[in-house]
Scaffold this motif. Structure first.
Motif, short mmCIF file in Angstrom:
data_model
loop_
_atom_site.label_atom_id
_atom_site.label_comp_id
_atom_site.label_asym_id
_atom_site.label_seq_id
_atom_site.Cartn_x
_atom_site.Cartn_y
_atom_site.Cartn_z
N ASP A 137 0.40 5.88 0.03
CA ASP A 137 -0.49 7.03 0.06
C ASP A 137 -0.35 7.79 -1.24
O ASP A 137 0.76 8.14 -1.64
CB ASP A 137 -0.12 7.97 1.22
N CYS A 138 -1.47 8.04 -1.90
CA CYS A 138 -1.45 8.86 -3.11
C CYS A 138 -1.47 10.32 -2.66
O CYS A 138 -2.28 10.70 -1.84
CB CYS A 138 -2.67 8.55 -3.97
N SER A 139 -0.57 11.12 -3.19
CA SER A 139 -0.55 12.51 -2.74
C SER A 139 -1.09 13.44 -3.82
O SER A 139 -0.78 14.63 -3.84
CB SER A 139 0.87 12.91 -2.35
N ASN A 167 -5.51 12.19 0.25
CA ASN A 167 -4.46 11.25 0.63
C ASN A 167 -4.96 9.82 0.69
O ASN A 167 -4.81 9.14 1.71
CB ASN A 167 -3.87 11.62 2.00
N CYS A 168 -5.59 9.36 -0.36
CA CYS A 168 -6.14 8.00 -0.38
C CYS A 168 -5.03 6.98 -0.14
O CYS A 168 -3.92 7.12 -0.65
CB CYS A 168 -6.78 7.70 -1.73
N GLU A 169 -5.39 5.96 0.61
CA GLU A 169 -4.44 4.87 0.82
C GLU A 169 -4.72 3.80 -0.22
O GLU A 169 -5.76 3.14 -0.20
CB GLU A 169 -4.64 4.32 2.23
N SER A 207 0.84 -1.19 0.00
CA SER A 207 0.00 0.00 0.00
C SER A 207 0.87 1.24 0.00
O SER A 207 2.03 1.19 0.40
CB SER A 207 -0.93 0.00 1.21
#
Lengths: 369, 316
Positions: free
Chosen positions: B283-285, B290-292, B281
């Motif tokens: 974190d999308c920045s 900040n979806c994991e 996994s």
């Protein structure tokens, strides 16, 4: 220049940004509600308050941190506590040390003087009333096109050949509207946006179910509050029709009530004859109208603890049986996990699909036995 | 020739191999224990050992909260929600079923059927009172094995009233009743009745419950709950033989319907249990959400991604 912000509701911010800018304010564009918004909202709001109060609280807090000095928001009519939220937000924000003023626009029909006074406060450039009128006209045109473009995506999404195409093109074309300024430009950009969307390759033979969406205005209009229910349904092959658009609501509360709302209130009468605040009556009325128009189902969206919608939900039990239309209710709160909602939506779409193919089937059958 | 159904739930992962004439070649109920990936692989291994060697799998379906994970791993022909799967399974065994009560580990649902079509359903929304996890927890607090729970409830002579609105209230109410000196069996029975009351008021609110009523899901093993339902509804309650794997049976049946239409299956075969699966996994920045994002790898290839609130990561 005063720094002004306002609530984030779907894509409407593009029109409000232009309006307030033209009147000579510096606009702090509200962020799309996200985790941080929710964190702020939960921290500074009473625990028992509904999701709209919390989301707005968080949104305003973020805007304050970005330097906002004035918040422009709308009031409310009827017995729903949302009518007080402007003042509540101001008190809370002041109490936590944010020096901010809140300007609440009530219905100009009911409070015309107040309305003009508010306009004056937001007109630091001292534009003439004629120029103000021109600014309002242009942003109104933009708002109308934003609504029309969004409506079109609702009917395109279930039949697009490549999943996700509509959402992608939509994100592209609303920027065109954003860049348009004069009335001429707005009209051109709006038309171009609609045409561009219609170029999306579609499968016209696809079996599409139609679902109407009813409920409380804020959770209906702000996709990040309803876990993007419209987009999710679109990808499940559903054409959604939302009962409230910002332009209709504004018309209802400014010039004169739209025919659509009048019919909805009329349709609600046998089941809910008195206004109960919020959009309770409209929720019931639109459900009846959707049934009459042959929709396959209705989804009700409500903030957790919202009294008008709780009352409406109970009334909908009967409406659903009498008008033979399945209704699914979602109470929305802080929860951001989407799995539960997707499961229920999928099952609901299965249900209306099977109901549709099974002609002899009748919800009322159960009552007779 | 048979169909494989996999139901990956919060508490248990169930696998079923369903034949063309509704016969069950093998059924498995294993605990997920928060590791769906391992549960699916070991389940596949176990069930492979249970079925005849020459049995051909013509299709596979997945359901449950881990249905997407299981679906990409095995190459499912159909990935369906639990409600549809449970409804399909119940009507296989009780064709004229009108009400399905399903109580699992983390959720409880009611499905109303008329003329073999789902006409209404509800799931517990904001509260997990009355689900398997709570019963598990209370059984261990009272020091009785969950398998004995039902038998003890049935031996009660004077049921004690326990608050059923909320598990926290229920627990403090039970402790109070214990301190007062009520018999264990009466308290356990009171709890069963409280849960049924809560279920009917919460999940079953406004629903017209008509016979035949089928009760399935892990909690159906609890004879105390069954008795409480029969008492409260004043109707007989049917518990199907494979009550705890009905979701998987439904998934298998749906796979059959699907492959009957398409004529081919995407099933990767039992050999996948020899492959390496792992999830990572990050974190999308891309935005303040900040979806994991969770990625699942088969050997070195990404076969699925979850957790995004937009389509950025959809393309694999």
């Amino acid at each position: 220049m005063p720094k002004v912000t306002f609530p984030h509701m779907g894509e409407s911010w593009r029109a409000f940004k232009m309006l307030l800018n033209d009147l000579g304010n510096e606009v702090i564009v509200p962020e799309k509600p996200n985790k941080r918004t929710l964190d702020f909202g939960v921290r500074y709001s009473p625990e028992f308050a509904c999701l709209p109060l919390k989301i707005l609280m968080g949104s305003y807090m973020e805007a304050c941190l970005n330097g906002a000095e004035i918040i422009v928001t709308s009031g409310g009519s009827g017995p729903c506590r949302a009518g007080l939220y402007g003042q509540v937000h101001k008190k809370i924000l002041n109490a936590v040390g944010q020096d901010i003023d809140v300007i609440v626009f009530e219905s100009p029909r009911a409070h015309p003087i107040d309305f003009l006074r508010n306009i004056k406060k937001l007109n630091p450039g001292r534009l003439s009333y004629l120029s103000v009128y021109d600014c309002v006209t242009r942003s109104w045109e933009k708002l109308k096109y934003l609504d029309r473009v969004e409506k079109l995506t609702h009917s395109l999404r279930p039949i697009e050949l490549e999943k996700g195409n509509t959402s992608k093109i939509y994100q592209k074309v609303i920027k065109w509207l954003d860049d348009a300024h004069s009335l001429e430009e707005i009209k051109r950009a709006g038309k171009a946006a609609l045409e561009e969307l219609l170029l999306i390759p579609r499968d016209l033979g696809r079996n599409v179910v139609k679902i109407g969406i009813v409920g409380e205005i804020f959770v209906l209009l702000e996709p990040s509050c309803n876990l993007d229910v419209e987009e999710t349904l679109g990808h499940l092959g559903v054409e959604v029709h939302r009962s409230i658009f910002l332009t209709d609501w504004t018309r209802d509360n400014s010039n004169r009530t739209t025919q659509e709302t009048l019919t909805a209130l009329e349709a609600a009468k046998p089941y809910l004859p008195t206004p109960i605040g919020g959009h309770g009556q409209e929720t019931v009325g639109h459900t009846v109208l959707y049934a009459n128009k042959g929709y396959d189902g209705v989804i009700q969206l409500a903030p957790f603890t919202c009294i008008p919608e709780i009352v409406a939900k109970t009334v909908l039990n009967g409406v659903s049986k009498i008008h033979n239309i399945p209704v699914l209710t979602f109470f929305l709160d802080e929860q951001t996990g989407k799995a539960g909602m997707v499961t229920r939506l999928e099952a609901f779409v299965d249900l209306v699909n099977r109901k549709r193919t099974n002609d002899n089937y009748d919800l009322k059958l159960g009552m007779a036995t | 020739m048979a169909y494989l159904g996999i139901d990956v739930g919060s508490v248990s992962t169930n696998l079923v191999v369903l034949g063309k004439n509704r016969e069950i070649y093998a059924a498995l109920y294993i605990r997920t224990q928060g590791k769906p990936l391992e549960a699916i692989l070991s389940g596949l291994n176990e069930i492979y050992a249970l079925i005849p060697d020459e049995l051909e799998i013509l299709g596979v379906g997945t359901t449950g909260s881990g249905r997407y994970l299981a679906g990409v791993m095995v190459g499912a022909d159909v990935i369906k929600n639990e409600i549809t799967a449970h409804a399909v399974a119940a009507s296989l065994y009780v064709p004229d079923v009108q009400t399905i009560v399903e109580i699992g580990g983390q959720d409880s649902k009611i499905i109303i059927m008329r003329n073999a079509v789902v006409t209404d359903f509800a799931m517990n929304s904001v509260c997990a009172a009355g689900t398997g996890s709570f019963l598990d927890q209370q059984a261990s607090r009272l020091g009785i094995p969950i398998s004995e729970f039902g038998k003890i409830a049935l031996s009660s002579t004077t049921p004690v009233r326990v608050a059923g609105r909320c598990t926290v209230f229920a627990e403090s109410d039970m402790i109070h009743k214990q301190q007062m000196g009520h018999k264990l069996s009466d308290i356990v029975n009171g709890l069963c009745e409280a849960l049924v009351r809560n279920y009917l008021n919460n999940v079953g609110k406004g629903k017209e419950i008509l016979p035949p009523v089928v009760f399935q899901g892990g909690v159906a093993a609890n004879a105390g709950i069954k008795a409480a339902f029969e008492k409260e509804l004043d109707l007989p309650v049917i518990i199907p033989e494979y009550y705890n794997v009905m979701g998987a049976i439904g998934a298998a049946q749906l796979a059959r319907e699907e492959t009957d239409k398409t004529g081919l299956t995407g099933f990767k075969g039992f050999k996948i249990t020899g492959l390496q699966y792992r999830t990572t996994s990050f974190d999308c920045s891309g935005c303040p959400n900040n979806c994991e994002i969770v990625e699942i790898y088969e050997e070195k290839k990404v076969i699925g991604r979850w957790g995004a609130r937009c389509q950025k990561w959809d393309i694999i």
